[in-house]
Scaffold this motif. Structure first.
Motif, PDB file in Angstrom:
ATOM      1  N   ALA A   1      21.254  47.304  33.727  1.00  0.00           N
ATOM      2  CA  ALA A   1      21.485  48.996  34.000  1.00  0.00           C
ATOM      3  C   ALA A   1      22.687  49.489  33.868  1.00  0.00           C
ATOM      4  O   ALA A   1      23.358  50.375  33.383  1.00  0.00           O
ATOM      5  CB  ALA A   1      21.885  49.438  35.084  1.00  0.00           C
TER       6      ALA A   1
ATOM      7  N   GLU B   1      23.868  52.559  30.932  1.00  0.00           N
ATOM      8  CA  GLU B   1      24.028  54.013  31.683  1.00  0.00           C
ATOM      9  C   GLU B   1      25.290  53.910  30.698  1.00  0.00           C
ATOM     10  O   GLU B   1      25.939  55.149  30.156  1.00  0.00           O
ATOM     11  CB  GLU B   1      24.929  53.601  32.859  1.00  0.00           C
ATOM     12  CG  GLU B   1      26.265  54.776  33.097  1.00  0.00           C
ATOM     13  CD  GLU B   1      26.752  54.548  34.187  1.00  0.00           C
ATOM     14  OE1 GLU B   1      27.571  55.365  34.587  1.00  0.00           O
ATOM     15  OE2 GLU B   1      26.048  53.392  35.063  1.00  0.00           O
TER      16      GLU B   1
ATOM     17  N   SER C   1      13.411  49.044  35.515  1.00  0.00           N
ATOM     18  CA  SER C   1      14.761  49.352  35.655  1.00  0.00           C
ATOM     19  C   SER C   1      14.561  50.936  36.839  1.00  0.00           C
ATOM     20  O   SER C   1      15.385  51.102  37.081  1.00  0.00           O
ATOM     21  CB  SER C   1      15.161  49.548  34.559  1.00  0.00           C
ATOM     22  OG  SER C   1      15.569  50.703  33.754  1.00  0.00           O
TER      23      SER C   1
ATOM     24  N   ASN D   1      16.886  51.864  39.236  1.00  0.00           N
ATOM     25  CA  ASN D   1      17.796  51.465  38.902  1.00  0.00           C
ATOM     26  C   ASN D   1      18.452  53.417  38.166  1.00  0.00           C
ATOM     27  O   ASN D   1      19.711  53.805  37.555  1.00  0.00           O
ATOM     28  CB  ASN D   1      18.730  50.454  37.953  1.00  0.00           C
ATOM     29  CG  ASN D   1      19.270  49.373  39.139  1.00  0.00           C
ATOM     30  OD1 ASN D   1      19.992  49.759  40.111  1.00  0.00           O
ATOM     31  ND2 ASN D   1      18.962  48.283  38.618  1.00  0.00           N
ATOM     32  N   ARG D   2      17.550  53.385  37.297  1.00  0.00           N
ATOM     33  CA  ARG D   2      17.575  54.517  36.472  1.00  0.00           C
ATOM     34  C   ARG D   2      17.761  55.893  37.232  1.00  0.00           C
ATOM     35  O   ARG D   2      18.178  56.964  36.856  1.00  0.00           O
ATOM     36  CB  ARG D   2      16.260  54.665  35.203  1.00  0.00           C
ATOM     37  CG  ARG D   2      16.842  53.876  34.235  1.00  0.00           C
ATOM     38  CD  ARG D   2      16.256  53.580  32.846  1.00  0.00           C
ATOM     39  NE  ARG D   2      14.497  53.383  33.539  1.00  0.00           N
ATOM     40  CZ  ARG D   2      13.512  53.907  33.047  1.00  0.00           C
ATOM     41  NH1 ARG D   2      13.951  55.375  33.298  1.00  0.00           N
ATOM     42  NH2 ARG D   2      12.421  54.040  34.120  1.00  0.00           N
TER      43      ARG D   2
ATOM     44  N   TYR E   1      24.227  49.734  41.156  1.00  0.00           N
ATOM     45  CA  TYR E   1      23.294  49.250  41.177  1.00  0.00           C
ATOM     46  C   TYR E   1      22.464  47.848  41.650  1.00  0.00           C
ATOM     47  O   TYR E   1      23.073  46.714  42.390  1.00  0.00           O
ATOM     48  CB  TYR E   1      22.865  48.751  38.738  1.00  0.00           C
ATOM     49  CG  TYR E   1      22.877  50.640  38.449  1.00  0.00           C
ATOM     50  CD1 TYR E   1      22.159  51.241  38.373  1.00  0.00           C
ATOM     51  CD2 TYR E   1      24.050  50.181  37.774  1.00  0.00           C
ATOM     52  CE1 TYR E   1      22.489  52.353  37.454  1.00  0.00           C
ATOM     53  CE2 TYR E   1      24.515  51.239  37.314  1.00  0.00           C
ATOM     54  CZ  TYR E   1      23.777  52.447  37.485  1.00  0.00           C
ATOM     55  OH  TYR E   1      23.886  53.516  36.506  1.00  0.00           O
TER      56      TYR E   1
END
Length: 224
Positions: free
Chosen positions: A168, A172, A200, A203-204, A223
């Protein structure tokens, strides 16, 4: 006679299958691996104008991660090469270890950070590796791909971030600094990258919400 013939057919089929498998996982001799690693490694060094003297070595170890030594030697083991399908993925492995290796040539402060806060240094090294890849004309998505298909979701420990958190943070960094690199069809449609997008999602969403609300915030995201 028929039984003997049938046995021979089965044996030949097994031999062909084994040879086909060997051709897939070991497409190069050890010397060729070394030559290819050198080609990728020195391209990264030269394109990034890295003035430290770093060398690269192929290792027949079955380890699933590279490592570097205090004398600035990056080792790329056979174990992780078996997971490599593109030059960009090999470049990601080399870039990660080059970033870690450079701490040995950057003075006492960098070495102290690496020892006292290894997870923080891992995150900084990952970001630096992404920079290395982009400047050397490799896709930074390869960094996500090679980690995603090489490691399970390792939990946090004293030395390493949880794999999902590490991925993550890399994602980012790419989104914020190299958003145009997300639109490369060759990599964005890769099955391992697609799997990352699937696993993910939460987290996204955390990242997306931050970018929508306070896009320039430097506050570190939590995250999972």
């Amino acid at each position: 006679m028929k039984k003997i013939f049938a046995s021979l057919v089965v044996l030949l089929a097994m031999m062909c299958s084994q040879n086909a498998f060997a051709a897939i996982v070991t497409p190069m001799a050890e010397g060729e691996f070394q030559e290819y690693i050198n080609k990728v490694g020195f391209k990264i060094l030269n394109k990034n104008e890295i003035e430290k003297h770093v060398v690269f070595r192929y290792s027949d170890s079955g380890a699933l991660h590279g490592f570097c030594t205090d004398d600035m030697v990056v080792y790329v083991p056979k174990g992780i090469i078996m997971n490599v399908e593109t030059e960009d993925e090999l470049a990601a492995i080399v870039a990660f270890q080059t970033a870690y290796c450079l701490k040995n040539g950057e003075g006492r402060n960098a070495q102290i950070l690496a020892k006292m806060s290894p997870k923080k240094y891992e995150e900084l090294a990952d970001k630096r590796a992404v920079d290395f890849l982009v400047k050397a004309d490799y896709s930074p998505l390869a960094a996500i791909i090679i980690i995603n298909k090489s490691f399970g979701d390792m939990k946090n420990d004293r030395l390493h971030q949880k794999t999902s958190v590490r991925l993550a943070n890399i994602y980012e960094y790419i989104v914020r600094k190299y958003p145009e690199k997300l639109n490369n069809p060759k990599f964005s449609m890769n099955i391992y990258y697609q799997n990352f997008l699937l696993t993910s999602r939460k987290n996204r969403e955390i990242l997306q919400n931050r970018l929508l609300s306070v896009p320039d915030s430097a506050e570190k995201l939590e995250y999972k």
